[in-house]
Design an enzyme around this catalytic site. Sequence first.
Site, short mmCIF file in Angstrom:
data_model
loop_
_atom_site.label_atom_id
_atom_site.label_comp_id
_atom_site.label_asym_id
_atom_site.label_seq_id
_atom_site.Cartn_x
_atom_site.Cartn_y
_atom_site.Cartn_z
CG ASP A 244 31.88 -33.23 -1.93
OD1 ASP A 244 32.52 -32.38 -2.59
OD2 ASP A 244 30.89 -32.94 -1.24
CD GLU B 272 29.80 -27.59 -3.36
OE1 GLU B 272 29.26 -26.52 -3.69
OE2 GLU B 272 29.24 -28.70 -3.52
#
Length: 483
Positions: free
Chosen positions: A78, A144
């Site tokens: 991400d 994350e």
Amino acid sequence: MNEKQLFEENPIFNHFYWMNQIPRCSGQEKAISDALVAWGKEKNLKTAQNEAGNVLIIKPASPGLESAPRVVLQGHMDMVCVKDKGITHDFTCDPIEMEEKDGWLTAKGTTLGADDGIGVAMALALLEEEMDLPEIRVVVTTDEEEGMLGVMTLDHSWLDADMLINIDSEEEGYVTCGCAGGATGNFTIPLKREKVENQAGLHLTLSGMHGGHSGQNILTEPNNACKVMSQFLHALAQEKSLRIVHFHSGEKHNAIPNEAQAWISFAEEDAEAIQSSIETIWTPMQERLLKQEPDIQLNFEACAVDEDPLTTESTNHLLNLMDIMPHGVYRMREDGKNVLASDNLAIVDTKDTYADVMVSVRSSSEVVLEELQGKIDKAIETFGGTGKYTEQYPAWELAEKSPLRDMFLKLYKEETGKEAEVLDIHAGLECGMFAEYNPHLDMISIGPDIEGAHTVNERLGIESTLRTYDILKKLVAQIATLA
């Protein structure tokens, strides 16, 4: 080399390019997760995907190297999705437009996603190398950036290895071998409103402050726009009675607020006196802050009071809470140079009958972390607030002995002629969770030069990326010789 050549001719940047064609904002990683699974299967590698979208790709050891230490290469898929004002980019479907400028790779008006797309790209490129390798496990996590949510769902068996190289650091020449643990505190403070006649209003905007990462920049960028605005309003309220209609500061738990907005109301006959007091109070405050915040500004304009303001008591409660809420460095390490514990007053946002308050706490010491959380809890309880801590993640303690760290330091010196610096950072890395899942893992975190991560100014050093990958490849080759 232009960007077309870069993306077509270099495997690392080729992988980074195709990743940036796929939407991958935090919490919206299904498409990139599926694409990574498809890539692994296309390469005939054992591939797995869990319910959170985390991906595991395994390349078995080369013949004769089955007894070599097994290695995890790890990154997150991400990215933080931010765009410049006036940019029409749609992160749900538009590719990231990239260009090369003076040896740096940048994006056109958006975040680049080098954090941590380039780490994943390096791992994929290594899987394609025609060289003798130990068993390689590429673990790519989701979400994350929003609290390491993906790693919390990870099957511990995915980390059944001996060594782990996290490729999520942002400065060449450093090797991270420890990090802080922490948590996000989410609280609500009750507020009351009442109808008041003959009220004038002002909209105040505080801007131009540095802000920054709530862990890495908490020592160098201690000022918080939320705190500065509340202190200003407190001083203003001492001159003339005022009420808060709305207050908003902060956007993310891991960012120090660099802007704040307040909508205030006051008696119509006090309008001229209020504006005069603003100038009188702000000028010395600005002068005091200019050395650290050279671009700080406070602007205001008249606005309609179109809903009931907070009561005087609720206004005072909100301002008092922001004043006493801990923010910044709580305690330094014994060396006097590094932060042991800190708190970021990340978000204050008023609603109709309550205010949302979010804090981010970090520490390398569980005892000190609990102590800091206790002080925050008392501040919240003083004003009738409630809430809890979520997204808790453990610290990654600096190991006394680390063969992997020693190998990297020796190799870096041989390849560059320079000494790499060992870091124990005041920020959270997924390595803290990995250490909890597999206490026997020997871990380091490395990465190329990335500047301006999480902002539209994010850029990636091209030569730094190539050097970092070359050292990574040689490091894994050395691990293979330990069979």
